[in-house]
Design a protein around this motif. Structure first.
Motif, mmCIF file in Angstrom:
data_model
loop_
_atom_site.group_PDB
_atom_site.id
_atom_site.type_symbol
_atom_site.label_atom_id
_atom_site.label_comp_id
_atom_site.label_asym_id
_atom_site.label_seq_id
_atom_site.Cartn_x
_atom_site.Cartn_y
_atom_site.Cartn_z
ATOM 1 N N THR A 32 36.285 -57.241 4.932
ATOM 2 C CA THR A 32 36.380 -57.774 3.579
ATOM 3 C C THR A 32 37.333 -56.888 2.780
ATOM 4 O OG1 THR A 32 34.583 -56.405 2.712
ATOM 5 C CG2 THR A 32 33.989 -58.544 3.698
ATOM 6 N N TRP B 14 43.936 -61.058 0.047
ATOM 7 C CA TRP B 14 43.471 -60.378 1.254
ATOM 8 C C TRP B 14 42.723 -61.341 2.171
ATOM 9 C CZ3 TRP B 14 44.071 -56.065 4.001
ATOM 10 C CH2 TRP B 14 43.140 -55.805 5.007
ATOM 11 N N ASP B 15 41.870 -62.161 1.610
ATOM 12 C CA ASP B 15 41.090 -63.083 2.429
ATOM 13 C C ASP B 15 41.990 -64.032 3.218
ATOM 14 O OD1 ASP B 15 38.802 -61.913 1.462
ATOM 15 O OD2 ASP B 15 38.372 -63.480 -0.006
ATOM 16 N N HIS C 41 36.220 -59.445 -4.359
ATOM 17 C CA HIS C 41 36.947 -60.019 -3.230
ATOM 18 C C HIS C 41 38.303 -60.560 -3.696
ATOM 19 C CE1 HIS C 41 33.616 -59.671 -0.417
ATOM 20 N NE2 HIS C 41 32.824 -60.028 -1.413
ATOM 21 N N GLY D 273 42.636 -60.157 5.816
ATOM 22 C CA GLY D 273 41.326 -60.342 6.416
ATOM 23 C C GLY D 273 41.369 -61.020 7.764
ATOM 24 N N ARG D 274 42.400 -61.809 8.009
ATOM 25 C CA ARG D 274 42.520 -62.531 9.273
ATOM 26 C C ARG D 274 42.898 -61.600 10.434
ATOM 27 N NH1 ARG D 274 42.810 -68.112 8.770
ATOM 28 N NH2 ARG D 274 42.818 -68.866 6.611
ATOM 29 N N PRO E 238 41.505 -63.020 -3.132
ATOM 30 C CA PRO E 238 41.954 -64.222 -2.412
ATOM 31 C C PRO E 238 43.185 -63.966 -1.559
ATOM 32 C CG PRO E 238 42.229 -64.478 -4.800
ATOM 33 C CD PRO E 238 41.470 -63.228 -4.590
#
Length: 338
Positions: free
Chosen positions: A189, A178-179, A174, A183-184, A176
């Motif tokens: 994921t 992208w999250d 994963h 990702g929003r 950070p």
């Protein structure tokens, strides 16, 4: 050494897939998806076969082969020109300075802007070496063979070459970056988005990503800390690229925030230093170690070998290297110091 770089073939699929499964994810150009890799090999075959001497939407895949056993121990790729059939997106980091007269303060805000500035560039990527072979200069052989191929077929490549390095991610794969951002907007994921990108391309980015600049101060510290940083396993690759003259000019990957570095094609160190030399004969196994390349398109091959320059500027090469490259006295090859 008993290793050589050669053009990939359709029957390399199994070895190609086995290497992809070892990457640990995040390698957009080497996904562990059998059908996608099969398509890559087909596209590479078409690239090697395409007539003409102009940049195009070509992919060239190469394999590191142990000559005596036929085992494939690494791979790398070269793209003729990115952004020719679909947009090639990057984020550009920049600084917006604003002054408030009322507060008597100057504010400098870093922003990320979606851009296609690098379209038309060639790309080197997809380099992966089997974990058991990470010694003896084989990673360097993979990396530099691409520049010898580019020099051999210079009209097929752009005036700039880029390389995207994998960004920072955790052990579960994963990101950070992208999250905090992608990702929003996508509800995916990072592994899901990366797999989708490898299979379907980046058009969904254009459809759903915001077109306005992103203020980095609005991202969490976990994301800001990894922007422009390569994955720990990619630091050696970044060093090799920097040694060739690549620089980071504030472009980052839109998925994981890893750095995208660029170089002027004709200023890449290996491209500048490699010379066309005629083979005069053999030298036993004497002389300094050089990197050599012969053949065009499907017949391209590169390897290390001991070689000695004669007084008239020709080469004497050890017999083993001549055999691996399928060359002999009178042939001309590209050679550069190791």
């Amino acid at each position: 050494m008993s290793y050589r770089i050669r053009a990939a073939r359709p029957d390399d699929l199994r070895a190609f897939y086995d290497l992809a499964k070892l990457t640990g994810g995040g390698f957009t150009n080497l996904p562990a998806e059998r059908a996608t890799l099969e398509d890559k090999l087909a596209r590479s075959e078409a690239g090697f076969s395409r007539p003409g001497e102009n940049p195009g939407d070509d992919l060239y895949v190469f394999m590191l082969e142990h000559v005596e056993t036929g085992a494939i121990r690494g791979t790398c790729q070269v793209f003729g020109a990115v952004g020719t059939d679909r947009p090639f997106y990057s984020y550009l980091m920049s600084t917006l300075t604003q002054k408030s007269e009322e507060l008597g303060r100057i504010f400098r805000n870093q922003t990320l802007t979606l851009t296609t500035d690098l379209e038309g560039s060639s790309e080197v990527g997809g380099l992966f070496l089997h974990p058991q072979e990470r010694a003896g200069g084989l990673g360097m052989l993979l990396a530099r063979s691409r520049y010898l191929f580019i020099k051999q077929h210079r009209p097929r490549f752009g005036d700039t070459v880029l390389a995207e390095l994998r960004g920072v991610m955790d052990q579960a794969g994963h990101s950070p970056f992208w999250d905090a951002l992608g990702g929003r907007f996508f509800g995916m994921t990072f592994p899901e988005a990366d797999e989708f990108n490898a299979t379907h391309g980046t058009q969904f980015i254009a459809d759903l990503f915001p077109k306005t600049p992103i203020y980095m101060s609005m991202l969490p510290e976990s994301a800001r800390a990894v922007i422009g940083q390569p994955h720990p396993t990619g630091r050696a690759a970044l060093k090799m690229l920097e040694n060739e003259g690549f620089v980071w000019d504030s472009y980052i990957d839109i998925f994981d925030g890893g750095p995208t570095v660029t170089a002027r094609t004709d200023r890449i160190k290996t491209v500048m230093e490699a010379d066309w030399l005629r083979i005069a004969g053999t030298n036993g196994a004497d002389g300094p170690m050089m990197m050599m390349a012969a053949g065009v398109m499907h017949d391209f091959v590169a390897c290390y070998g001991h070689a000695t320059k004669t007084d008239n500027g020709e080469l004497l090469i050890e017999p083993k290297s001549m055999e691996m490259m399928g060359i002999g006295p009178g042939d001309r090859i590209l050679a550069v110091s190791r």
